[in-house]
Design a protein around this motif. Structure first.
Motif, PDB file in Angstrom:
ATOM      1  N   ILE A   1     -10.773  -0.860   3.294  1.00  0.00           N
ATOM      2  CA  ILE A   1     -11.171  -2.048   2.635  1.00  0.00           C
ATOM      3  C   ILE A   1     -11.359  -3.229   3.527  1.00  0.00           C
ATOM      4  O   ILE A   1     -10.285  -3.286   4.382  1.00  0.00           O
ATOM      5  CB  ILE A   1     -10.359  -2.681   1.514  1.00  0.00           C
ATOM      6  N   GLN A   2     -12.169  -3.958   3.959  1.00  0.00           N
ATOM      7  CA  GLN A   2     -12.446  -4.722   5.031  1.00  0.00           C
ATOM      8  C   GLN A   2     -12.966  -6.137   4.716  1.00  0.00           C
ATOM      9  O   GLN A   2     -13.627  -6.182   3.401  1.00  0.00           O
ATOM     10  CB  GLN A   2     -13.204  -4.202   6.361  1.00  0.00           C
ATOM     11  N   ASP A   3     -12.982  -7.234   5.301  1.00  0.00           N
ATOM     12  CA  ASP A   3     -13.928  -8.116   4.917  1.00  0.00           C
ATOM     13  C   ASP A   3     -15.122  -8.290   5.853  1.00  0.00           C
ATOM     14  O   ASP A   3     -14.846  -7.610   6.945  1.00  0.00           O
ATOM     15  CB  ASP A   3     -13.202  -9.685   4.843  1.00  0.00           C
ATOM     16  N   GLU A   4     -15.496  -9.397   5.722  1.00  0.00           N
ATOM     17  CA  GLU A   4     -17.099  -9.555   6.819  1.00  0.00           C
ATOM     18  C   GLU A   4     -16.442  -9.960   8.171  1.00  0.00           C
ATOM     19  O   GLU A   4     -17.375  -9.796   9.362  1.00  0.00           O
ATOM     20  CB  GLU A   4     -17.833 -10.500   6.389  1.00  0.00           C
TER      21      GLU A   4
ATOM     22  N   VAL B   1      -9.031  -5.931   8.333  1.00  0.00           N
ATOM     23  CA  VAL B   1      -8.960  -4.567   7.370  1.00  0.00           C
ATOM     24  C   VAL B   1      -7.438  -4.551   6.355  1.00  0.00           C
ATOM     25  O   VAL B   1      -6.316  -5.120   6.938  1.00  0.00           O
ATOM     26  CB  VAL B   1      -8.542  -3.363   8.422  1.00  0.00           C
ATOM     27  N   TYR B   2      -7.676  -4.446   5.299  1.00  0.00           N
ATOM     28  CA  TYR B   2      -6.769  -4.687   4.286  1.00  0.00           C
ATOM     29  C   TYR B   2      -6.003  -3.445   3.971  1.00  0.00           C
ATOM     30  O   TYR B   2      -4.958  -3.556   3.476  1.00  0.00           O
ATOM     31  CB  TYR B   2      -7.237  -5.418   2.773  1.00  0.00           C
ATOM     32  N   ALA B   3      -6.697  -2.591   3.958  1.00  0.00           N
ATOM     33  CA  ALA B   3      -6.012  -1.073   3.581  1.00  0.00           C
ATOM     34  C   ALA B   3      -7.012   0.212   4.105  1.00  0.00           C
ATOM     35  O   ALA B   3      -7.953  -0.158   4.250  1.00  0.00           O
ATOM     36  CB  ALA B   3      -5.947  -0.950   2.138  1.00  0.00           C
ATOM     37  N   ALA B   4      -6.193   1.456   4.452  1.00  0.00           N
ATOM     38  CA  ALA B   4      -6.937   2.532   4.713  1.00  0.00           C
ATOM     39  C   ALA B   4      -6.353   3.692   4.101  1.00  0.00           C
ATOM     40  O   ALA B   4      -5.172   3.788   4.274  1.00  0.00           O
ATOM     41  CB  ALA B   4      -7.173   2.321   6.295  1.00  0.00           C
ATOM     42  N   TRP B   5      -7.332   4.460   3.838  1.00  0.00           N
ATOM     43  CA  TRP B   5      -6.734   5.986   3.318  1.00  0.00           C
ATOM     44  C   TRP B   5      -7.210   6.910   4.468  1.00  0.00           C
ATOM     45  O   TRP B   5      -8.239   7.021   5.024  1.00  0.00           O
ATOM     46  CB  TRP B   5      -7.672   6.130   2.087  1.00  0.00           C
ATOM     47  N   MET B   6      -6.094   7.849   4.543  1.00  0.00           N
ATOM     48  CA  MET B   6      -6.139   8.988   5.652  1.00  0.00           C
ATOM     49  C   MET B   6      -5.737  10.356   5.150  1.00  0.00           C
ATOM     50  O   MET B   6      -4.912  10.312   4.281  1.00  0.00           O
ATOM     51  CB  MET B   6      -5.306   8.381   6.759  1.00  0.00           C
ATOM     52  N   ARG B   7      -6.394  11.327   5.742  1.00  0.00           N
ATOM     53  CA  ARG B   7      -6.056  12.661   4.875  1.00  0.00           C
ATOM     54  C   ARG B   7      -5.740  13.820   6.050  1.00  0.00           C
ATOM     55  O   ARG B   7      -6.302  13.627   7.235  1.00  0.00           O
ATOM     56  CB  ARG B   7      -7.163  13.171   4.105  1.00  0.00           C
ATOM     57  N   ARG B   8      -5.069  14.755   5.688  1.00  0.00           N
ATOM     58  CA  ARG B   8      -4.902  15.944   6.337  1.00  0.00           C
ATOM     59  C   ARG B   8      -5.437  16.982   5.351  1.00  0.00           C
ATOM     60  O   ARG B   8      -6.651  17.558   5.792  1.00  0.00           O
ATOM     61  CB  ARG B   8      -3.337  16.617   6.710  1.00  0.00           C
ATOM     62  N   LYS B   9      -5.056  17.243   4.173  1.00  0.00           N
ATOM     63  CA  LYS B   9      -5.777  18.234   3.301  1.00  0.00           C
ATOM     64  C   LYS B   9      -7.116  17.565   2.897  1.00  0.00           C
ATOM     65  O   LYS B   9      -7.299  16.175   3.002  1.00  0.00           O
ATOM     66  CB  LYS B   9      -4.513  18.362   2.095  1.00  0.00           C
ATOM     67  N   PRO B  10      -7.892  18.291   2.307  1.00  0.00           N
ATOM     68  CA  PRO B  10      -9.322  17.730   2.219  1.00  0.00           C
ATOM     69  C   PRO B  10      -9.477  17.001   0.974  1.00  0.00           C
ATOM     70  O   PRO B  10     -10.441  17.376   0.085  1.00  0.00           O
ATOM     71  CB  PRO B  10     -10.323  19.029   2.152  1.00  0.00           C
ATOM     72  N   THR B  11      -8.478  16.013   0.644  1.00  0.00           N
ATOM     73  CA  THR B  11      -8.752  15.083  -0.310  1.00  0.00           C
ATOM     74  C   THR B  11      -8.883  13.644   0.382  1.00  0.00           C
ATOM     75  O   THR B  11      -8.962  13.592   1.390  1.00  0.00           O
ATOM     76  CB  THR B  11      -7.529  14.966  -1.356  1.00  0.00           C
TER      77      THR B  11
ATOM     78  N   THR C   1     -16.606   2.214   3.469  1.00  0.00           N
ATOM     79  CA  THR C   1     -16.040   0.954   3.570  1.00  0.00           C
ATOM     80  C   THR C   1     -16.470  -0.053   2.529  1.00  0.00           C
ATOM     81  O   THR C   1     -17.429  -0.447   2.108  1.00  0.00           O
ATOM     82  CB  THR C   1     -16.380   0.279   4.924  1.00  0.00           C
ATOM     83  N   TRP C   2     -15.315  -0.529   1.795  1.00  0.00           N
ATOM     84  CA  TRP C   2     -15.644  -1.434   0.698  1.00  0.00           C
ATOM     85  C   TRP C   2     -15.352  -2.867   1.194  1.00  0.00           C
ATOM     86  O   TRP C   2     -14.280  -3.212   2.095  1.00  0.00           O
ATOM     87  CB  TRP C   2     -14.393  -1.122  -0.506  1.00  0.00           C
ATOM     88  N   ASP C   3     -16.045  -3.879   0.688  1.00  0.00           N
ATOM     89  CA  ASP C   3     -15.961  -5.381   0.894  1.00  0.00           C
ATOM     90  C   ASP C   3     -14.836  -5.824   0.098  1.00  0.00           C
ATOM     91  O   ASP C   3     -14.474  -5.516  -1.174  1.00  0.00           O
ATOM     92  CB  ASP C   3     -17.077  -5.850   0.614  1.00  0.00           C
TER      93      ASP C   3
ATOM     94  N   GLU D   1      -2.110 -11.154   9.078  1.00  0.00           N
ATOM     95  CA  GLU D   1      -3.456 -11.194   8.917  1.00  0.00           C
ATOM     96  C   GLU D   1      -3.420 -11.845   7.367  1.00  0.00           C
ATOM     97  O   GLU D   1      -2.491 -11.462   6.602  1.00  0.00           O
ATOM     98  CB  GLU D   1      -4.104  -9.987   8.875  1.00  0.00           C
ATOM     99  N   GLU D   2      -4.448 -11.878   6.983  1.00  0.00           N
ATOM    100  CA  GLU D   2      -4.773 -12.535   5.371  1.00  0.00           C
ATOM    101  C   GLU D   2      -4.179 -11.489   4.416  1.00  0.00           C
ATOM    102  O   GLU D   2      -4.495 -10.222   4.719  1.00  0.00           O
ATOM    103  CB  GLU D   2      -6.330 -13.095   5.108  1.00  0.00           C
ATOM    104  N   SER D   3      -3.825 -11.945   3.292  1.00  0.00           N
ATOM    105  CA  SER D   3      -3.382 -10.857   2.299  1.00  0.00           C
ATOM    106  C   SER D   3      -4.514 -10.831   1.594  1.00  0.00           C
ATOM    107  O   SER D   3      -5.187 -11.431   1.084  1.00  0.00           O
ATOM    108  CB  SER D   3      -2.083 -11.476   1.506  1.00  0.00           C
ATOM    109  N   GLU D   4      -4.613  -9.371   0.975  1.00  0.00           N
ATOM    110  CA  GLU D   4      -5.915  -9.105  -0.050  1.00  0.00           C
ATOM    111  C   GLU D   4      -5.435  -9.923  -1.403  1.00  0.00           C
ATOM    112  O   GLU D   4      -6.454 -10.338  -1.799  1.00  0.00           O
ATOM    113  CB  GLU D   4      -5.758  -7.511  -0.336  1.00  0.00           C
TER     114      GLU D   4
END
Lengths: 380, 380, 380, 380
Positions: free
Chosen positions: C204-207, C211-221, C307-309, C349-352
């Motif tokens: 999730i980012q703004d213009e 970056v407000y949050a990010a999702w990361m994986r090892r197993k394929p989910t 990427t979500w706004d 940084e700014e909070s969501e």
């Protein structure tokens, strides 16, 4: 069904009509006494030969709630019920049905029931304190078809557990939905039930007009009871409802986990008749229990009557899956008011099993199309 | 609710009683003429300001079936319906409700409706050819509460599409379930509806006996209509049923995919009242539509009446999720028989919104427990 | 996100790209030692202040299976798990997280873990007999972000109960799905996790590129862990999977029935990020637990990064339902290897929450459309 | 299975072990060249005899998305896919499978594939522009078992439609899950697939050690492909996933509504092997398609291998419902690289059909219990 001309075909393959297209040449006389005002099927009293085994099945596996019990008897209800019970298990020497019990609108409807069945020459017994715990003034009769019917109004209220989700299992049973009876002459039985105030919602016929089964209701669902053609009087099944289809699948999964899958007789599947999702189980005595969900509203007086062709392969399973022979042949004995099994009268008209299974029978997925596909029905 | 002593507490936190615990000091007189025998809520006629936008919403998004349409009007039905329509969208200058329409048991019940409302001094209009296509002889009235009510028996039958799974969408609507009306004096309205033959199934009260809302039925579900306290007469919502809960979630998902999620006003969630699973949408004119599934059977005459405490945080959402203010404040205008919006009468008793939200209101998850948790209700 | 030009817009409103569009000006140095080969998130060790209350929550309400327990500790697993546990509840004075534990592919990967974190200057502790029962040789570290991470390969196998449907509850939890961590500088944390072998799936980012949050994986989910921007290090939540959405609804229903609905913090709903169906609960210590189902396969190396706004109202709830403030502000402390709570570093940084809620924030259902609808987000 | 002593019995009736308990006396030599790193099964190329009829089946009924099409070919994908296609329908004179196609991790893995199969003496063909649209550099081989296998890395990305719920049908297919191949000598085939990097997750054996079928995976589900004992090489089925079980039931309902229920060959039901919920359909050419949901995570290297007894009546259907004979006997031809059907080699070991069905076979619900119940399996 030479009168099939008078039926309206639908885009789903069955026919609809306004009047139940079922006529009998051997009617039971219509009493002059008015019928009692029946609300709904309310409970079944089952005689079981091993109370503990049956309790395990209905309570530990199916999750019915014990309202009350003693050494001889267990009183069970479904989660949305507020009357004392929907099922009585009573230990006895012969597995059988002691009563198909219906609730009537008022106490006075019991007087009507007495008059109605007395005029028909039936044996009638009334007990102010009821025949089972939790039920007050009751009338039991052996009806003209040989079935033990009960009517009551007074009943002990118990807590409706609908909101108690902490008590729900994955296969939670929420309502008693209907009974199903086996009788040799379906049109004769239907006519009698119409006199008792029932309305036909669906039936299965062949082109010659032989009626193989009919569904009838008081409450506005597809049925409170059905008449299935066969040697009778016998009880074909008693049906409980779940909220959703996955609840029914969960019951199958649980039976598999418990290595009790051999009590699954037929299904799960989608019915053609009733459009409901179904599963048939056999309890430790062989009594058949249906688990059922999502039929439709039938409460308008001009609700279209649905007629299925006996050779329509989707009539009993809308996915065309085969009906196992035992489902056609097996059923439970019913008792007279002294507790003795009723003798059976053989069905004289063609059996649905013979009409639809094996080399002589034939059934279709698409009318006029002779392809059979992979279905087992024609190879059994 | 000083009479709360006369109610029976349950293990789920609400109370039950035999008689609806609602009394009015300002009753509308009970007519001497008998009430018509109402079967069920049958359809609503909605005036919409942009027919194409409304058609997009009800047909393309919600998937209702078009029975018939012309430049001014679209006639819609749900998949299990066999009468001509459950919803009429008619283009007009002001978004409003033109009719709450009920089906009655016989043609003669229309005569009864005329007599019943005439005795009450209401304006009554009868049209042998009906007010909308597909419906025959009909009676429309402005009832004593100011609502446009219709009664009919004759109706064109159309095919019940219940078995046409090729037409189902993931969020398929299968039945019209109920209406919900906004009226200033709920006890007065309830008493009038009881005279019309309705029975109360549930209500919301406070300890002082103020009644905030009541649910009433003819068919044996929790309601055919409900009375919600507020400035009225207005229409709070019209509700359609799905078979399962996932169907309701699918409607939310589809609205998200279409970037129309802002028409989700409240939910999805589980109601305390009715125990049903629900979702509230707002159509392009702001008319509120509920999607609803899985309430319980109420058809016995002694069906326990359920009373919820207005401060029970689980009464409207059993999971304690907050009710958005617009849900309490917004509702649709209703029309008189000339098509003019009815003027509103202000509610004088306390509003449920004020009683339960904000610093002055309070609500509980567990009676006697003052913890508030994360819920938004008390911070709005 | 000035580089939004390099992203590909989709018909669903978000963007996709090949490389995670996240860059940091303050990177943790990449070790020269190779990272261990992590299989998946395996268990969390939670310190709880009242073991019995927590056991009630996780066992009696959520239905996790007790593998083993003693006076201080309960070892729990989900129904499809074959390793000793997915969750350890250990009684202690301060509610906190003692370990985020990951399983690695081989015993030798522990040596790699030691070298990797040692090179980074982290405190590293290895125990041949493990830190908890059922687990063998293990490495625990305080990572450069301040989190207590554990790695192990050797583990006691227990029976996978996947087929034991007799043990399933309506809300059965079948897998541990992921962790979620709160950290002040998301890009810095992401870069570090990429060095550890994780791949970004969504963010999730703004213009402006915040970056407000990010999702990361090892197993394929979609993730094994996520980094949520905020004062940290803290634990945002631990997530368990169900098979279907109705299982999650059943947990809500059960909490309502038990009058524990106030532990529902947010949801149920559909996530935009991950496309999963979700529910957030708070345990008796306030530790947040997510119930989660049905994200998508991410195992291809060129899996598109989503990427979500931050102003897209459907990013966190695809139905546009509001995120409660506590969900942004509350999180659990994490412990150092001596069991002391880690001090927090404030997010700069700014909070969501501030970016999206209230008069200064703004969010949209449709890009460029300023209508707000009934949503609470802008009124909180 | 004389080595059954080395297996661990479980409370669910099957056995688990660490190493796949499958040994062959007739191994294909293990190449010295390393195997390519296979990510997952990616697509199947099916030759169909009437493209329009097949398109109707896969697009109009099953709802797969058309990525691209021309007069000879239709390229289809599932809703969560981001590569060009999961299924290619190509019109040709003989219904058959032209390719089982797998995606590999890197472009260099194609070189490995060439070396691996070349060393085995297989015919190998490489095309820089791919064999089908949307796919780049590809290697096709006729493998030592006679199957046409394809490997590729480069592929055109298309939009992942996972969030496009407006496009979902009630039976939405979201992923390609696996292939299933028929081969005469299962242990020999398993050994070869292990050399190719696959891991066994489950198998079916008898007490003498005859292996009837085995399941093998690359991605961490129960399988990317399975080997079923029978005359081969043939293709048994290709499987697509749904999110939930009701989606599979909806496909059955739709086929009933369309009067196409005769393409339902087996199910729906719960598998013993894999624990997934399943349905088997036959397309217009008789190609078998499975619809599948909810197996379990298998990604740990020590994932327990599950061995089912061939006489366990719950191994293929956990509810004990019978497997129709056609399911054992019918399968699709596979093509060589010139497009000619491969000749079949007969299975010499016992067939599962003969071992389990009819008077000579026997199967049990509970080990050691000879009751058969109502199941059709022993009467077919």
């Amino acid at each position: 069904m030479p009168h099939r001309d008078h039926l309206t075909p639908t885009s789903s393959g069955f026919f609809v009509s306004q009047e139940a297209p079922i006529h009998t040449d051997h009617p039971i006389p219509t009493p002059t006494a008015p019928a009692p005002d029946i609300l709904r099927c309310a409970y079944m009293e089952l005689v079981v030969t091993d109370l503990q085994r049956s309790r395990d099945f209905y309570v530990d596996i199916l999750g019915l709630t014990v309202t009350e019990e003693d050494e001889q008897t267990v009183y069970l209800r479904s989660l949305e019920e507020f009357i004392h019970h929907n099922l009585v298990l009573r230990e006895g020497p012969v597995a059988a049905v002691a009563a198909f019990s219906y609730r009537v609108r008022t106490p006075e409807d019991l007087d009507k029931a007495v008059a109605f069945y007395t005029e028909l020459g039936c044996r009638v017994e009334r007990r102010a304190d009821g025949f089972t715990k939790g039920i007050g003034d009751s009338v039991r009769v052996t009806d003209p078809l040989g079935f033990p019917y009960e009517f009551f109004h007074d009943v002990e209220h118990v807590e409706r557990l609908a909101w108690r989700y902490d008590l729900y299992t994955p296969g939670a049973l929420v309502r008693l939905d209907h009974f199903n009876q086996v009788t040799p002459d379906v049109p004769r039985a239907v006519k009698f039930m119409q006199d008792l105030g029932f309305r036909v919602t669906e039936d299965i016929q062949d082109e010659e007009g032989t009626v193989y089964a009919a569904w009838m209701r008081r409450k506005p669902t597809v049925h409170d009871t059905a008449m299935t053609g066969g040697d009778g009087p016998r009880m074909h099944h008693v049906a409980f409802s779940t909220h959703e289809k996955h609840n029914i699948l969960a019951i199958c999964d649980k039976l598999g986990a418990l290595r009790r899958s051999d009590c699954i007789e037929r299904g799960p599947g989608r019915h053609g008749v009733s459009n409901a999702f179904y599963l048939y189980l056999r309890d430790p005595d062989g009594h058949r229990v249906e688990i059922y969900t999502q039929d439709y509203y039938t409460g308008d007086p001009d609700n279209p009557v649905v007629t299925w062709d006996v050779h329509d392969n989707q009539r009993r399973d809308f996915w065309g899956n085969p009906v196992v022979p035992s489902w056609y042949t097996d059923a439970s004995l019913v008792l007279d008011l002294d507790g003795n099994p009723q003798p059976l009268v053989a069905r004289e008209e063609e059996s649905e099993l013979e009409a639809t299974i094996g080399a002589d029978g034939f059934s279709y997925t698409r009318r006029g199309d002779e392809e059979h596909g992979f279905k087992l029905g024609n190879t059994l």
